[in-house]
Motif scaffolding. Structure first.
Motif, PDB file in Angstrom:
ATOM      1  N   LEU A 101     -32.151   3.462   2.898  1.00 51.95           N
ATOM      2  CA  LEU A 101     -31.506   4.938   2.962  1.00 51.95           C
ATOM      3  C   LEU A 101     -31.644   5.607   4.434  1.00 51.95           C
ATOM      4  O   LEU A 101     -30.844   6.089   5.086  1.00 51.95           O
ATOM      5  CB  LEU A 101     -31.966   5.810   2.076  1.00 51.95           C
ATOM      6  N   GLU A 102     -32.740   5.145   4.883  1.00 53.33           N
ATOM      7  CA  GLU A 102     -33.382   5.733   6.057  1.00 53.33           C
ATOM      8  C   GLU A 102     -32.527   5.013   7.257  1.00 53.33           C
ATOM      9  O   GLU A 102     -32.392   5.474   8.359  1.00 53.33           O
ATOM     10  CB  GLU A 102     -34.878   5.588   6.058  1.00 53.33           C
ATOM     11  N   GLN A 103     -32.550   3.778   6.902  1.00 46.92           N
ATOM     12  CA  GLN A 103     -31.678   2.791   8.230  1.00 46.92           C
ATOM     13  C   GLN A 103     -30.394   2.865   7.963  1.00 46.92           C
ATOM     14  O   GLN A 103     -29.784   2.698   9.245  1.00 46.92           O
ATOM     15  CB  GLN A 103     -32.246   1.281   7.968  1.00 46.92           C
ATOM     16  N   LEU A 104     -29.782   2.729   6.925  1.00 40.53           N
ATOM     17  CA  LEU A 104     -28.223   2.649   6.718  1.00 40.53           C
ATOM     18  C   LEU A 104     -27.606   3.854   6.337  1.00 40.53           C
ATOM     19  O   LEU A 104     -26.210   3.896   6.485  1.00 40.53           O
ATOM     20  CB  LEU A 104     -27.827   1.435   5.874  1.00 40.53           C
ATOM     21  N   GLY A 105     -28.184   4.875   5.724  1.00 36.76           N
ATOM     22  CA  GLY A 105     -27.559   6.051   5.335  1.00 36.76           C
ATOM     23  C   GLY A 105     -26.887   5.821   3.799  1.00 36.76           C
ATOM     24  O   GLY A 105     -26.889   4.830   3.325  1.00 36.76           O
ATOM     25  N   THR A 106     -26.736   6.896   3.324  1.00 33.73           N
ATOM     26  CA  THR A 106     -26.468   6.867   1.759  1.00 33.73           C
ATOM     27  C   THR A 106     -25.125   6.073   1.430  1.00 33.73           C
ATOM     28  O   THR A 106     -24.986   5.484   0.467  1.00 33.73           O
ATOM     29  CB  THR A 106     -26.178   8.331   1.110  1.00 33.73           C
ATOM     30  N   GLU A 107     -23.930   6.269   2.417  1.00 32.35           N
ATOM     31  CA  GLU A 107     -22.845   5.762   2.066  1.00 32.35           C
ATOM     32  C   GLU A 107     -22.764   4.226   1.934  1.00 32.35           C
ATOM     33  O   GLU A 107     -22.482   3.433   1.048  1.00 32.35           O
ATOM     34  CB  GLU A 107     -21.819   5.998   2.917  1.00 32.35           C
ATOM     35  N   ALA A 108     -23.785   3.697   2.969  1.00 33.59           N
ATOM     36  CA  ALA A 108     -23.670   1.880   2.982  1.00 33.59           C
ATOM     37  C   ALA A 108     -24.305   1.462   1.990  1.00 33.59           C
ATOM     38  O   ALA A 108     -24.218   0.628   1.118  1.00 33.59           O
ATOM     39  CB  ALA A 108     -24.245   1.898   4.357  1.00 33.59           C
ATOM     40  N   VAL A 109     -25.423   2.267   1.539  1.00 33.69           N
ATOM     41  CA  VAL A 109     -26.260   1.940   0.473  1.00 33.69           C
ATOM     42  C   VAL A 109     -25.755   2.008  -0.859  1.00 33.69           C
ATOM     43  O   VAL A 109     -25.630   0.900  -1.704  1.00 33.69           O
ATOM     44  CB  VAL A 109     -27.782   2.640   0.274  1.00 33.69           C
ATOM     45  N   PHE A 110     -25.098   3.158  -0.993  1.00 38.22           N
ATOM     46  CA  PHE A 110     -24.363   3.239  -2.380  1.00 38.22           C
ATOM     47  C   PHE A 110     -22.790   2.648  -2.592  1.00 38.22           C
ATOM     48  O   PHE A 110     -22.313   2.800  -3.667  1.00 38.22           O
ATOM     49  CB  PHE A 110     -24.458   4.653  -2.835  1.00 38.22           C
ATOM     50  N   SER A 111     -22.613   1.967  -1.610  1.00 36.44           N
ATOM     51  CA  SER A 111     -21.274   1.149  -1.604  1.00 36.44           C
ATOM     52  C   SER A 111     -21.796  -0.280  -2.259  1.00 36.44           C
ATOM     53  O   SER A 111     -20.815  -0.898  -2.706  1.00 36.44           O
ATOM     54  CB  SER A 111     -20.685   0.977  -0.303  1.00 36.44           C
TER      55      SER A 111
END
Ligand code: GLN
Length: 312
Positions: A101-111
């Motif tokens: 989450l810190e490195q990629l952000g929420t959108e990238a993770v929850f996709s």
């Protein structure tokens, strides 16, 4: 009047809004009270089982119990077999999520991974099939293997090292990779995790299943003591300038509903603390705005959660 802790009044109950003692909080816990709880937990863990699919985990002593309570305000309280080192196993999962989450952000993770609870075991292939190849949440194996595929680095060892350094630096813990445990994990084939990785690849949630699986095996073998685990837990407690409060909150929210596999909803109702367990008997609970409780006790219940850890 000195308050006496009874068997029905473990640490994790102290903040349950359904319990009238909730106002006590972590700050009132004394060393004597913790010692009493640990003695009770040693009795509780007698009926538990050690996992056999990782041979080195089966060599642990089922009677070990270690607890460390770390408070934002005030000193630590620790007791039991606190010098024992253990692999985090699935307890690493919330910290992989936090890192990404810190490195990629929420959108990238929850996709890549959902945030719904699952009533299936942690290594369920059926759940992934029912969800047409999209991992339901990051706290079960399918979600964690998918996220292991997003860690930066060319192979499992370098990805694990990146995560290890990031966690140690931010939490002041001293996690190390337990190479002997990694050998032990690799010594017996884990068909279920292989099938999960392959399905993730065919459904488009993983590019390199073998590297992701090797990364996952590595990070499960990051090891430390309850002191290290309590320090890690504090990453999810404090509003510290290095971690986004929003990301902390997301990880805590997911832990409430997904952290203990099928036992999650029952525990959420009974105790209500974000908690993560691992098959090694590691367990960490977050007490919002107060601190973290780290436990290690290898005897497990039938859902793969530490018996003593659930009690404490
Ligand atoms: N490495 C373990 C596995 O995949 C971790 C599982 C766990 O701790 N529940 O089986």
């Amino acid at each position: 009047m000195v308050e006496k802790i009874e068997a029905s009044h473990p640490i994790s109950d102290r903040d349950n809004p359904n319990h009238h003692q909730s106002s006590l909080g972590l700050s009132a816990l004394t060393q004597d009270q913790l010692n009493t709880l640990i003695a009770q937990a040693k009795v509780k863990c007698q009926g538990g089982q050690l996992p056999t699919y990782i041979p080195l985990l089966a060599q642990a002593n089922p009677g070990w119990v270690a607890v460390q309570v770390q408070r934002i305000q005030g000193e630590r309280v620790a007791g039991g077999d606190i010098n024992r080192s253990f692999p985090l196993m699935s307890v690493i999962k919330p910290f992989v999520l936090l890192f990404l989450l810190e490195q990629l952000g929420t959108e990238a993770v929850f996709s890549q991974v959902g945030m719904e609870a699952s009533d299936q075991p942690f290594n369920s292939l059926a759940q992934l099939q029912a969800d047409r190849g999209k991992p339901r949440n990051p706290m079960i194996n399918s979600g964690a293997i998918a996220l292991a595929g997003r860690l930066p680095g060319k192979d499992g060892a370098s990805r694990c090292e990146t995560l290890r350094q990031w966690l140690n630096q931010r939490s002041q813990s001293q996690l190390v990779l337990d190479e002997a445990m990694l050998q032990s994990v690799r010594s017996l084939p884990n068909e279920r995790n292989h099938a999960i990785a392959n399905l993730l690849a065919t459904s488009g949630y993983l590019d390199h299943p073998e590297i992701a699986l090797d990364t996952y095996n590595h990070i499960c073998c990051l090891s430390g003591t309850v002191t290290d685990l309590a320090q890690l837990g504090m990453l999810l407690v404090q509003d510290n300038s290095m971690i986004s409060p929003e990301h902390c909150r997301m990880v805590n929210d997911i832990l409430i509903t997904c952290g203990l596999y099928q036992a999650s909803s029952r525990f959420a109702t009974d105790v209500g603390l974000p908690t993560k367990s691992g098959v090694s008997g590691a367990m960490v609970s977050i007490v919002p705005s107060q601190g973290a409780i780290a436990c290690y006790s290898p005897a497990l219940d039938e859902m793969g959660n530490s018996q003593a850890g659930l009690f404490i």
